[in-house]
Design an enzyme around this catalytic site. Structure first.
Site, short mmCIF file in Angstrom:
data_model
loop_
_atom_site.label_atom_id
_atom_site.label_comp_id
_atom_site.label_asym_id
_atom_site.label_seq_id
_atom_site.Cartn_x
_atom_site.Cartn_y
_atom_site.Cartn_z
CD GLU A 1 38.47 -3.69 17.46
OE1 GLU A 1 39.93 -3.84 18.10
OE2 GLU A 1 38.67 -2.66 16.73
CD GLU B 1 38.34 0.46 14.57
OE1 GLU B 1 39.32 0.05 14.22
OE2 GLU B 1 38.07 0.95 15.45
#
Length: 623
Positions: free
Chosen positions: A200, A272
């Site tokens: 991220e 995810e």
């Protein structure tokens, strides 16, 4: 936005699961398992938007769990639970700060740190591995997995290739673990299919060359990928941080067609997908999710996915992280439990969602699923009432004199625990202003508790950083004590210099107070071992309470602390973590392996309690 707010706003929903069918790729759902990690050399190739294992299509059906959050005695059970649900891959974060607490001092074997053993257990059970070793992982873990010792450098810039101290530490970390990972790669006969470069990153920066440099460090050790990144689609589009040639994982998003224009011919998958959610202190209840319709859509298309998480485990010790805005406001610490509303709950029990997911996965499996393993035994124990054992005030180490407050990391090289600021002030009534408290301070005047200041902004808590000090009748001066407790370091977004203690200034009636005596109270093993017991029952908050629990049968248990205020709990010297009556968590999970037959020592440190409340053992997290 706060931690994963963007991701959750775009998270996979039943509507999204239906809409993504128009972007279906040509992958056979019958090719879900492929070959098993059998010790032979295997090759994962990235071709035509899909995963190819030894030349055959592979749908990666992954579930995430973290060895650092699971007692090593339960590793095999949790892996088998994931396999029995119908998954073929285990996704793993490695927490750098769990492996290297001090610079150059690595522990890769004790407790639940032997990640090589965990990965080999996955292989033994016929499960592939998706490895996410950092250096940064987020994961609601303290400092996002980065070692807090980095914060001892006043001007450190983490996640930056331009900071020589940070990059030297990263190189030392990768140089240490890469030789262990290399033989675990699938092309060397291991179960690791691919390795994530960073996590991220688009939520933090936009320097794609930083990611390239990290990838090059792995390649220096002969690890040739495939490599992956994982991020929110909107953030990737804004920051342009896709690393060419890597697998693109979407976090909480199903915009596959748009993402494919970024990734080119490389596969796009759900890096995810959230069957549950994280919980902060002060949330109304434990967070949950609704993922069944999304999972059904992914299976129908043959889309590869990773459930974050299939099993969460626990934030034992000081490992729970925190979230905040980029200016360090709206601080939200994560609770001790990492149950996450996952299909396998904190103590390894199959939830109702587990059985729903298992049925969906079984319908797309090429062979019958294994039986679901039995849940480990659980025990209750009757209420016991601890007694006062030691007073923090009788166990103060020698102070350090400072002119102005400084962060614990800079002043003491202290990453967690407490710190005490002490000086004399005039006896008159006064207004005390505490700026930069990280994260929770209790204020005393001549040994009497006055009030608290909390960095956590919540409707249940008193707002503001002002404490009104009453006058002292006798004498011209009084002693001011400010005891500061810390939560985990922020591990997401821009607030990556979240030092603890007091990082601002202290004013009395508008005048800045200087010249303090400061005591380091890290609450580590060394400090706890040397506690001097009380002679008489103390009346001042800041007490260690002890109870002896006698057990003739062992099992997992949840220790109920709903009668207590705020503090820490140890069982036989193992720090379970933090508790706080702010909720929603009132019970701390203790695995059976941390108990012992006969007498067990439970030690509680509470910031407010002067009278002990009963505690008891329960069978569930929920009160």
């Amino acid at each position: 936005m706060r931690r994963r707010d963007f991701l959750r706003l775009t998270a996979l929903t039943p509507l999204a699961a239906l809409s993504l069918r128009s972007h279906a790729v040509s992958v056979s759902t019958g090719a879900a398992t492929g070959q098993l990690p059998d010790g032979r050399l295997h090759r994962l190739e990235l071709k035509a938007h899909s995963f190819m294992l030894d030349g055959k299509p592979l749908q990666i059906r992954s579930g995430e769990m973290h060895p650092a959050r699971i007692p090593a005695e339960y590793w095999l059970h949790r892996i088998r639970m994931a396999k029995a649900m119908g998954l073929n891959t285990i996704s793993i974060y490695l927490m750098w700060n769990h492996l290297e607490r001090e610079p150059g001092e690595f522990d890769l074997h004790t407790g639940n740190r032997d990640f090589v053993r965990f990965i080999r257990l996955c292989q033994r059970e016929g499960m592939w591995v998706y490895l996410r070793p950092g250096p940064y992982i987020c994961g609601e873990w303290d400092y996002g997995g980065l070692p807090p010792y980095l914060l001892r450098k006043p001007d450190i810039r983490v996640r930056s290739r331009d900071d020589p101290d940070y990059m030297a530490a990263v190189r030392r970390y990768i140089d240490t673990i890469a030789p262990l990972i290399h033989p675990l790669m699938a092309y060397n006969g291991g179960p690791v299919l691919m390795l994530q470069v960073e996590n991220e990153y688009a939520s933090f920066g936009h320097d794609r060359d930083y990611l390239k440099q990290l990838q090059a460090l792995w390649e220096t050790h002969g690890i040739r990928g495939p490599f992956t990144i994982s991020d929110g689609l909107g953030q990737l589009q804004q920051q342009h941080t896709y690393l060419p040639g890597t697998v693109l994982g979407l976090d909480g998003d199903t915009g596959f067609a748009t993402a494919q224009t970024i990734a080119g011919d490389a596969p796009v998958w759900v890096g995810e997908g959230y069957p549950g959610w994280l919980t902060h202190w002060g949330d109304r209840d434990f967070q949950r999710g609704d993922f069944a319709a999304t999972l059904r859509g992914l299976l129908q298309q043959g889309r590869s996915f990773n459930l974050y998480v299939v099993h969460g485990g626990s934030n034992f010790g000081f490992s729970a992280g925190a979230n905040a805005k980029g200016d360090y406001s709206h601080f939200e610490p994560v609770i001790t439990s990492y149950d996450y509303g996952a299909p396998i709950n904190e103590r390894g029990e199959a939830t109702s969602e587990y059985h729903v997911f298992r049925a969906l996965l079984a319908a797309h499996a090429t062979q019958p699923l294994p039986d679901v393993p039995a849940t480990p035994p659980v025990i209750r124990f009757a209420a016991i009432t601890p007694v006062a054992h030691a007073s923090l005030w009788d166990n103060l180490p020698a102070p350090k004199a400072v002119k102005n407050p400084q962060a614990n990391e800079l002043l003491f090289a202290q990453d967690h625990g407490l710190v005490l600021y002490r000086r004399n002030i005039p006896a008159a009534a006064a207004a005390l202003m505490l700026d930069g408290v990280r994260d929770y301070a209790t204020v005393f005047r001549d040994g009497h508790y006055v009030d608290y200041v909390s960095r956590v902004q919540h409707a249940k808590l008193r707002a503001g950083n002002r404490v009104d000090l009453p006058a002292i009748v006798d004498g011209d001066a009084s002693q001011l004590d400010i005891l500061v407790d810390s939560f985990g370091h922020v591990g997401y977004g821009q607030a990556m210099a979240d030092r603890k203690g007091i990082v601002g200034s202290i004013h009395l009636n508008g005048d800045e107070l200087e010249d303090w005596d400061v005591h380091s109270l890290p609450l580590d093993d060394g400090y706890i071992r040397q506690l001097k017991p009380v002679v008489a029952a103390p009346s001042r908050p800041g007490i260690f309470f002890k109870a002896i629990l006698r057990l003739d049968r062992l099992g997992d248990s949840y220790i109920d602390l709903s009668g207590w205020a705020k503090g820490y709990l140890w069982v036989n010297g193992q720090l379970l973590g933090r508790y706080w009556n702010l909720g929603p968590q009132q019970r701390l999970y203790c695995p059976a392996s941390w108990f012992r037959h006969g007498d067990n020592e439970l030690l509680i440190f509470d910031l407010h309690q002067t009278v002990a409340a009963p505690i008891h053992g329960a069978t569930t997290l929920h009160v």
